[in-house]
Design an enzyme around this catalytic site. Structure first.
Site, PDB file in Angstrom:
ATOM      1  N   ASP A   1      38.186  33.582  39.579  1.00  0.00           N
ATOM      2  CA  ASP A   1      39.153  35.058  39.283  1.00  0.00           C
ATOM      3  C   ASP A   1      40.485  34.925  40.180  1.00  0.00           C
ATOM      4  O   ASP A   1      40.574  34.634  41.546  1.00  0.00           O
ATOM      5  CB  ASP A   1      38.717  36.089  39.490  1.00  0.00           C
ATOM      6  CG  ASP A   1      40.277  37.761  39.300  1.00  0.00           C
ATOM      7  OD1 ASP A   1      41.206  37.070  39.749  1.00  0.00           O
ATOM      8  OD2 ASP A   1      39.915  38.802  39.236  1.00  0.00           O
TER       9      ASP A   1
ATOM     10  N   PHE B   1      36.331  42.139  43.464  1.00  0.00           N
ATOM     11  CA  PHE B   1      38.325  43.221  42.467  1.00  0.00           C
ATOM     12  C   PHE B   1      38.042  41.962  41.723  1.00  0.00           C
ATOM     13  O   PHE B   1      38.678  41.278  41.979  1.00  0.00           O
ATOM     14  CB  PHE B   1      38.712  43.508  44.146  1.00  0.00           C
ATOM     15  CG  PHE B   1      39.953  44.583  43.230  1.00  0.00           C
ATOM     16  CD1 PHE B   1      39.812  45.595  42.770  1.00  0.00           C
ATOM     17  CD2 PHE B   1      40.831  43.812  42.525  1.00  0.00           C
ATOM     18  CE1 PHE B   1      40.324  46.538  42.430  1.00  0.00           C
ATOM     19  CE2 PHE B   1      41.966  44.896  41.585  1.00  0.00           C
ATOM     20  CZ  PHE B   1      41.919  46.060  41.983  1.00  0.00           C
TER      21      PHE B   1
ATOM     22  N   LYS C   1      49.651  38.104  38.998  1.00  0.00           N
ATOM     23  CA  LYS C   1      51.065  37.970  40.290  1.00  0.00           C
ATOM     24  C   LYS C   1      51.934  37.928  40.406  1.00  0.00           C
ATOM     25  O   LYS C   1      52.676  37.764  40.401  1.00  0.00           O
ATOM     26  CB  LYS C   1      49.836  38.429  40.915  1.00  0.00           C
ATOM     27  CG  LYS C   1      49.375  39.777  41.723  1.00  0.00           C
ATOM     28  CD  LYS C   1      48.249  40.106  42.607  1.00  0.00           C
ATOM     29  CE  LYS C   1      47.134  40.935  42.885  1.00  0.00           C
ATOM     30  NZ  LYS C   1      48.098  42.297  43.718  1.00  0.00           N
TER      31      LYS C   1
ATOM     32  N   THR D   1      49.191  43.845  20.298  1.00  0.00           N
ATOM     33  CA  THR D   1      50.891  43.976  20.483  1.00  0.00           C
ATOM     34  C   THR D   1      51.632  42.656  21.139  1.00  0.00           C
ATOM     35  O   THR D   1      52.583  41.805  20.667  1.00  0.00           O
ATOM     36  CB  THR D   1      51.703  44.878  20.907  1.00  0.00           C
ATOM     37  OG1 THR D   1      51.540  45.990  19.874  1.00  0.00           O
ATOM     38  CG2 THR D   1      52.161  45.099  20.501  1.00  0.00           C
TER      39      THR D   1
END
Lengths: 505, 505
Positions: free
Chosen positions: A331, A222, A362, A386
């Site tokens: 990851d 994931f 997280k 941005t």
């Protein structure tokens, strides 16, 4: 910045003193519940769950109806009273107080309303950081380099001195993939500038400007739900169904037997099989004209069912990536921040050069990725948006890191994790028809239920008894407590969980 | 929540009284600089630019070197002192104070350090919203439905009562596209549940589970830089080069002549040509087996060079989308929030049913998208991520909306916008060899320079004289002031800009 460090030191000493009262000398209880330390306990934590209704209670149901007019509420568990939540305890709007071992999908690092974080809000010097969100890529605040240095860079993975902040986990991975593609094409291009054909075709999504490069990922992995990330996510069909994707290779992730040290031979064989498949896929996709620019993997597959692999597997995989010229992207969005007993789960591999890219979010309160120097884009605006993160989250992160250091939370996690995993071993021995495959690193633990229906029933029963847990994979229960989850909380949980299982039998 | 409304009312009255002192009766000056209202002026704004060094100054250069060890700093203009910045003025670390007409890429709605936003920070009831970031999709705070109703839904586009919050503009568009794909496939599937083949193929990125659907976008459009968004972005090659993309159709956006009302016939022809091409592409991509599930467009193409189209163009395009069963997605990330004189730029089209999806971010302080009821996914977890927005940003947004209403800022923007555009018309008449194609709606204005080198030189000169502007497209200068940019500031800007142009000549 110098001034605020002094203030912190005073707090540090005071809180360390408080800590000592509670006792750190291996006594199997926690200062939060020690009679001798009743006062500070109230400030940080409650002394146990307290249930008034089944969950969701009537007030939560009312609010669900209200929100149902605005959004799909099918995933909502209940509504929360965050003001009253403290430490390891989440309080809901019906006055139920639950021991939280899921922590907002593993994203609350040091519990609810931690005084150190409230202090950040009380400091008038921090006001403008909250009120004026900058476009970090063009107009950063004066303290940005210092803040990044004292927060994110102070915990940088081995071999990395560069970090790009982003606002969330998905954006972190999307931009990490982009950095990988840019790096890969620059390697192929050598010192040459892009051709006009490349520039022109890129504008209409066509090769060679938009090349058919790929990222290799693993079944069960994931990495987020935006379209780039989703092409590397393979945990549940409902996440991917109906969304266009890229033809990128998907390798098998080892399906190991637990406990790992009882099945070393079988597990080594399974890992070897998967690694062989990885190399085959890299060759195959190169031949297809869609070369693998990067390999992305979680140190522990979380959403996919808390699937572990050995340090040896990761070391070999890292070497395969190097051999084939693919970037190795670890990851750590869910595993990072201390839950495994080390700040990064990949530290358990014991490597000097574990990765080319490490992404996070997280528990680190906003997103981003560390990377090797050569993964930095050659030109500005190639990795850009941005906001590019949120300095107000970095203020909190600095404090979180201070608390982790000051309270030795990584050691605490290791200790609580051992107690938790031992407890789970005992429970699966006691209830072999319900539980199996207990596994974990630090408090980042999981156990499998007999099937998904059993798992879901256990989760709901535990919740009604005041314990919040999460599911993952087909039939796994995952444990994702905050770093302030002590042995005392482990014992509290194990007692309640035992009751749930006894009643289930 | 009832209590806080009462408190707000008291503040509202007080600030309205202050407002009246400054005078609202069409006097061509601003209360911020009126001698009679010297006190409140200091609180909100400065009385003009004040330059100490060229920009970037020595301290900025020092910090750039420091940050250069950590990140690519090629896009950084200078470092800011956000504590000292106020209202329309951004102060840098070398003590330069600049009139900010770019506002962090159009993302600061009511100026720097607005007292209404500082008040949010001072309210102890808000503390926990900053300190405990929830996983909104599963455990929202008690006040979430109320806060969304009083903030985002109070400005919902025509025909929309549903909104999904997200953390940034790119995530908003990515998830809006996903909602469109899910909606489109559910239409095709009728009442049937997905087949096992669909579920299984989706896990490995293949059709039919991951279908070859497309989103039609426009040349010059900008919708973000994550891989899904980037496939619909076509503003600059450097944004897209080397990144894999989808084979999705790209239609021409009308290249109109300005002022629009002097070229109605030519512009209508150009728009008709583009609309014809849109229909051709929809048919062609359907025949290719990659049907267009949605059309995405900005009301004014911003990054791509402030390209306008007529209300008639958008009405016809909306009908084409309906005719071909494509969702019509209006991306208001840059145009939304009041800069055009209406809260949403698409309100200028005068339609009851302007869109199926409207996405936002920037001035709304966090991201998200409104959508028609039928665009809500049928199941939970299909549109999902850990944070799904940030309630602390919604607290600020509520206050921003209060200020916009209380101070009639949309009217003010319309008034300032007229003054600005008239000033630009005068300047391009005065300097025809440098400037052309002045255009705008509200203060969302732009003007073209002779070429990119001229444009860049003008931007730097204006900056050294204390005016911050942005570029867009090949050679355009874009104006993106905050909503508190009054006629007074317009005049201030025009005087300085005139000096720059006179020296350039």
């Amino acid at each position: 910045s110098c001034h605020s460090l002094v203030v912190e030191d005073i707090f540090l000493q005071r809180e360390q003193n408080l800590g000592r009262e509670g006792g750190r000398e291996g006594i199997a209880c926690c200062r939060y519940v020690s009679k001798a330390a009743a006062k500070p306990q109230v400030e940080f934590d409650y002394d146990g769950p307290s249930m008034k209704t089944t969950v969701p209670g009537p007030r939560s149901k009312e609010l669900m109806k209200q929100l149902g007019q605005i959004q799909n509420t099918g995933a909502i568990n209940f509504f929360c009273n965050y003001e009253e939540s403290k430490g390891n305890y989440l309080v809901d709007v019906d006055g139920n107080r639950m021991l939280d071992i899921y922590t907002q999908i593993s994203s609350i690092p040091i519990g609810y309303n931690h005084p150190a974080l409230l202090k950040v809000m009380a400091n008038p010097n921090n006001l403008s950081t909250f009120v004026n969100r900058p476009a970090l890529g063009i107009l950063p605040p004066e303290n940005f380099p210092d803040k990044i240095t004292e927060s994110l860079l102070s915990v940088a993975p081995s071999g990395m001195t560069r970090v790009q902040t982003m606002s969330c986990g998905a954006c972190s991975n999307e931009n990490a993939y982009k950095a990988i593609f840019i790096w890969y094409r620059n390697k192929e291009r050598g010192q040459n500038t892009p051709t006009n054909e490349e520039l022109n075709t890129s504008m209409i999504n066509q090769a060679p400007g938009c090349p058919q490069l790929s990222i290799l990922s693993f079944m069960g992995g994931f990495h987020g739900r935006t379209l780039g990330c989703l092409a590397t996510t393979h945990s549940k069909a409902i996440h991917k169904l109906d969304i266009p994707s890229f033809d990128w290779p998907v390798a098998p992730f080892p399906r190991l037997q637990y406990p790992l040290d009882e099945f070393t031979r079988e597990n080594a064989e399974e890992e070897a099989r998967c690694l062989e498949e990885v190399e085959d896929l890299i060759v195959k996709w190169r031949q297809k004209g869609k070369p693998v620019a990067g390999i992305v993997i979680e140190p522990i597959q979380a959403e996919g069912g808390d699937n572990h692999a050995s340090p040896d597997f990761f070391r070999r995989l890292r070497n395969i990536a190097r051999k084939h010229g693919c970037a190795f992207h670890v990851d750590e969005v869910q595993t990072g921040g201390g839950g495994t007993g080390k700040f990064w789960a990949h530290e358990h591999w014991g490597m000097d050069d574990p990765a080319d890219v490490v992404s996070f979010s997280k528990k680190l309160l906003s997103g981003g990725y560390y990377h090797k120097d050569e993964l930095q884009p050659d030109k500005p605006y190639r990795i850009f948006n941005t906001w590019m993160g949120d300095p107000s989250k970095n203020l909190f992160l600095s404090e979180v890191l201070n608390v982790i250091r000051r309270e030795n939370l990584l050691e605490e996690v290791t200790r609580s994790g051992k107690a938790l995993l031992n407890g789970l071993y005992e429970l699966q021995a006691q209830y072999p028809s319900i539980l199996s495959r207990a596994r974990g690193q630090g408090t980042f633990c999981a156990i499998d239920a007999f099937d998904d229906a059993t798992r879901d029933r256990i989760l709901l029963k535990a919740r009604d008894k005041g314990v919040l847990l999460g599911g993952c994979g087909d039939r796994s229960i995952r444990f994702r407590p905050a770093l302030v989850f002590k042995e005392y909380h482990v014992n509290l949980f194990l007692n309640i969980f035992n009751d749930v299982l006894a009643q289930h039998k």
